[in-house]
Design an enzyme around this catalytic site. Sequence first.
Site, PDB file in Angstrom:
ATOM      1  N   SER A 125       0.782  -1.267  -0.027  1.00 25.98           N
ATOM      2  CA  SER A 125      -0.051   0.078   0.115  1.00 25.98           C
ATOM      3  C   SER A 125       0.873   1.337  -0.010  1.00 25.98           C
ATOM      4  CB  SER A 125      -0.775   0.086   1.230  1.00 25.98           C
ATOM      5  OG  SER A 125      -1.538   1.224   1.384  1.00 25.98           O
ATOM      6  N   TYR A 149      -2.648   0.322   9.162  1.00 21.95           N
ATOM      7  CA  TYR A 149      -2.602  -0.524   8.121  1.00 21.95           C
ATOM      8  C   TYR A 149      -1.331  -0.317   7.418  1.00 21.95           C
ATOM      9  CZ  TYR A 149      -4.045  -1.810   3.335  1.00 21.95           C
ATOM     10  OH  TYR A 149      -3.993  -2.360   2.075  1.00 21.95           O
ATOM     11  N   LYS A 153       1.456  -3.106   6.423  1.00 21.62           N
ATOM     12  CA  LYS A 153       2.077  -3.382   5.184  1.00 21.62           C
ATOM     13  C   LYS A 153       3.742  -3.265   4.946  1.00 21.62           C
ATOM     14  CE  LYS A 153      -1.731  -4.251   3.107  1.00 21.62           C
ATOM     15  NZ  LYS A 153      -2.017  -5.582   2.066  1.00 21.62           N
TER      16      LYS A 153
END
Length: 325
Positions: A125, A149, A153
Amino acid sequence: MRILITGAGGFIGTTLTAALLQAGSLKNAKGVSEKIDEILLLDTHLPDISDPRITSMQASIADRETRMRIAAWKPHSVFHLAAVLTSAAEADPAAALAVNVLSLADMIETVGNRTAPPRLIFPSSIAVFGGLLPDNVDDDHLQRPQTTYGTHKAIAELMLADATRLGLIDARALRLPIVLVHPGPPTQSVSDRIAGLVRDSVAGQPSVCPLRPDTKVPVVSVDTVVRNLITLHDTDSTALRGKRALNQPALTVSMEDIVTALTIVTDTTPQVTFEPDAELKKIVDGWPKGFISTRAPSIGVTADKTFDEIILSYQRHSGRETSTA
């Protein structure tokens, strides 16, 4: 050739499954095109697909019996798409860690094979980057994630690189910006809040934009993502030049640009109200506005050219090719 797709019931997963079925083949470790004999779809919720090449497994990779079945099946390639996205990860970091990091560790342990390492394709991402950023962020910019998040990643990218170094897998990661256009129903993910502008306007419905008109975001269509994931899978490892993660080149658009494109494509005046969301703005402001890659063009990984094309792609998928005026 046997292909495993985790998170197969999601937006990207369902599009990828259809593309692989249509293509009918992928390149093997020797660079030779090989027929796809079976695709194993893994997710807690899966659509019904009537194709003899499809085997569905409604389960979690965290389940030991599921991992044993996958290990016995010995996939040649894995597209590991399962993930808890930005907003949900912020709300429950522990649950997100289990999916975004621990399930990847389980997958590497399950399919890793030093004799015949499978290719493992992973959507990373744009969220791995954060902090003070230049106008354009390239593949090798320093990672300073500002969300749970993004942190997950970044950890996953290191895990994949290490497992590749150890000869367990042949990993390739593609860092994604905002992927459009999710067909619905609406969710609270960042990408879906923006996708709602397109969905509602194409359907002739009023829409609320959660960002300022001049807010710019990097976007990519799901069709382009799927095409590039397959391209990345088929790329010879020498072309990666020792680096296992690269950026998905993005199209940068403002909310005003999106409304303008909708006006042109639908031949209507979209009913868009701007009601900025402070929390969403904080997340988006922490991302790069220009998302580029110096390595992507050399292996055929490309960006969308215009937002009009993204809208038209959504219309084709949703069966709304004509204006709803």
